[in-house]
Design a protein around this motif. Structure first.
Motif, PDB file in Angstrom:
ATOM      1  N   ASP A 297      28.408 -30.294  73.393  1.00  0.00           N
ATOM      2  CA  ASP A 297      29.842 -30.422  73.644  1.00  0.00           C
ATOM      3  C   ASP A 297      30.603 -29.202  73.109  1.00  0.00           C
ATOM      4  OD1 ASP A 297      29.324 -32.824  74.800  1.00  0.00           O
ATOM      5  OD2 ASP A 297      29.805 -34.022  73.019  1.00  0.00           O
ATOM      6  N   GLU A 298      30.148 -28.666  71.976  1.00  0.00           N
ATOM      7  CA  GLU A 298      30.848 -27.497  71.406  1.00  0.00           C
ATOM      8  C   GLU A 298      30.710 -26.281  72.310  1.00  0.00           C
ATOM      9  OE1 GLU A 298      30.941 -24.918  67.235  1.00  0.00           O
ATOM     10  OE2 GLU A 298      29.574 -26.623  67.487  1.00  0.00           O
ATOM     11  N   GLU A 299      29.513 -26.066  72.851  1.00  0.00           N
ATOM     12  CA  GLU A 299      29.310 -24.929  73.750  1.00  0.00           C
ATOM     13  C   GLU A 299      30.089 -25.122  75.037  1.00  0.00           C
ATOM     14  OE1 GLU A 299      25.170 -24.679  74.302  1.00  0.00           O
ATOM     15  OE2 GLU A 299      24.726 -23.831  72.321  1.00  0.00           O
ATOM     16  N   LEU A 300      30.155 -26.371  75.509  1.00  0.00           N
ATOM     17  CA  LEU A 300      30.933 -26.640  76.708  1.00  0.00           C
ATOM     18  C   LEU A 300      32.408 -26.345  76.477  1.00  0.00           C
ATOM     19  CD1 LEU A 300      31.089 -27.738  79.601  1.00  0.00           C
ATOM     20  CD2 LEU A 300      31.289 -30.042  78.642  1.00  0.00           C
ATOM     21  N   GLN A 301      32.901 -26.677  75.273  1.00  0.00           N
ATOM     22  CA  GLN A 301      34.300 -26.403  74.965  1.00  0.00           C
ATOM     23  C   GLN A 301      34.572 -24.900  74.925  1.00  0.00           C
ATOM     24  OE1 GLN A 301      35.580 -28.190  71.341  1.00  0.00           O
ATOM     25  NE2 GLN A 301      37.749 -27.711  71.645  1.00  0.00           N
ATOM     26  N   LYS A 302      33.639 -24.155  74.373  1.00  0.00           N
ATOM     27  CA  LYS A 302      33.788 -22.698  74.333  1.00  0.00           C
ATOM     28  C   LYS A 302      33.788 -22.099  75.730  1.00  0.00           C
ATOM     29  CE  LYS A 302      31.801 -21.887  69.752  1.00  0.00           C
ATOM     30  NZ  LYS A 302      30.730 -21.209  68.998  1.00  0.00           N
ATOM     31  N   GLN A 304      34.724 -23.587  78.458  1.00  0.00           N
ATOM     32  CA  GLN A 304      36.005 -23.883  79.093  1.00  0.00           C
ATOM     33  C   GLN A 304      37.103 -22.973  78.559  1.00  0.00           C
ATOM     34  OE1 GLN A 304      36.565 -28.058  78.383  1.00  0.00           O
ATOM     35  NE2 GLN A 304      35.136 -28.702  80.020  1.00  0.00           N
ATOM     36  N   GLN A 305      37.051 -22.670  77.260  1.00  0.00           N
ATOM     37  CA  GLN A 305      38.062 -21.795  76.678  1.00  0.00           C
ATOM     38  C   GLN A 305      37.960 -20.382  77.245  1.00  0.00           C
ATOM     39  OE1 GLN A 305      40.338 -22.940  74.772  1.00  0.00           O
ATOM     40  NE2 GLN A 305      41.391 -21.041  74.237  1.00  0.00           N
TER      41      GLN A 305
END
Length: 341
Positions: A297-302, A304-305
């Motif tokens: 989830d953290e990599e996915l958030q990055k 998207q950012q």
């Protein structure tokens, strides 16, 4: 005249046996449906009275062409046979034949009232449908509801009939000992039998009212049982049974579960949504976007950012730069002063 032949009981004995059984049933406290012994008395009484009625018809004791004065005093008591038959018929408790018993009892009471009318006894007290000879109304014909005036008159007639019946019963009780003891003369015997006939006329009218009410209830119940159930709407088409399957999170789980359960098909969540979309059950917009396998989830958030930054989102870019600058000058956990005084 009262003898039926050289063999078998005499007519008077049969009537006396039926009357005795009727008196025992009326004086008894046990309900008619409570014990087989009660129904045995009912059958014995009916048998005796039916045999007596057959003898009366064979001997032609009564005729519509004669007057009441022409009947011998000793034969007057045989006028009661149809009324006694009707009363004992009502004592039968076979529910499967209840309507049949009610109709039979009704015919007995009406035959008794017609016979009394032919001799001038209680002619005005016949049921309305019997006074003009038209007979009873058809069962399916709806009867109009009586008005308030008719109901008041009917109630007044019932009260008057009840008072007369009580007076007759009291007078009969005072004369019974003389007649049954053999000390009464012919005039007293004749008066006693006529009073009994008048008492049974009142009883027959009461029983006819009860029979009509019970027959209406039984016919309504039978009609409700035979009526088909009304449809509640159009029938729904039968749905084909759904074949069971294993729903997995991704293709890797599909391989694992598919190997363990070869009898059941496997399907990932994405495949399931795609199948539902092709069937028109869900739209394409409702299909959730899933992250590729192995991406946290953290990599996915990055990602998207970064995508937002690539799209020249100035606001997001400025916010990200400020956040990086703030992290450079503040250690991790700075500002969390909770429970530290």
């Amino acid at each position: 005249m009262a003898a039926a032949g050289a063999e078998g009981p005499r007519l008077a004995e049969l009537l006396a046996a039926g009357r005795r059984l009727w008196d025992e049933l009326e004086a008894g406290t046990e309900p008619s449906s409570g014990a087989p012994a009660v129904q045995d008395k009912v059958r014995q009484g009916l048998d005796a009275l039916q045999r007596a009625a057959a003898m009366v018809a064979q001997l032609e004791l009564f005729s519509e062409n004669e007057e009441l004065e022409e009947i011998a005093s000793a034969d007057l008591k045989f006028l009661l046979l149809p009324a006694l038959l009707g009363a004992l018929t009502l004592k039968q408790v076979d529910q499967s034949r209840r309507l049949e018993h009610l109709q039979s009892a009704r015919e007995h009471f009406l035959r008794f009232l017609r016979l009394c009318r032919s001799y001038g006894l209680g002619a005005a007290l016949l049921p309305p449908e019997e006074r003009d000879g038209s007979g009873p109304a058809a069962p399916t014909q709806p009867q109009p509801q009586p008005g308030l005036v008719a109901m008041a008159l009917s109630r007044r007639a019932k009260i008057e009939r009840y008072k007369q019946k009580k007076e007759l019963e009291n007078k009969l009780a005072s004369m019974r000992s003389f007649v049954e003891g053999g000390t009464a003369d012919e005039d007293q015997i004749r008066e006693f039998h006529i009073l009994q006939i008048q008492k049974w006329i009142s009883t027959s009218l009461e029983e006819l009212e009860s029979i009509e009410q019970e027959m209406v209830i039984l016919r309504s119940r039978d009609a409700a049982r035979q009526a088909p159930a009304a449809p509640h709407g159009p029938a729904r088409p039968a749905r084909a049974p759904v074949r069971p399957f294993i729903l997995t999170r991704d293709a890797a789980q599909a391989k694992v579960f598919g190997a363990g359960y070869p009898g059941l098909p496997t399907m990932t969540v994405d495949d399931w949504y795609e199948q539902r979309r092709r069937q028109g059950i869900v739209s394409g917009q409702s299909v959730p976007q899933r992250a590729p396998a192995g991406v946290s989830d953290e990599e996915l958030q990055k990602q998207q950012q970064e995508k937002k930054e690539e799209e020249d989102d100035e606001e997001a870019l400025q916010k990200a730069r400020n956040w990086d600058d703030w992290k450079d000058t503040h250690p991790r956990g700075y500002g969390n002063r909770q429970n530290m005084g």
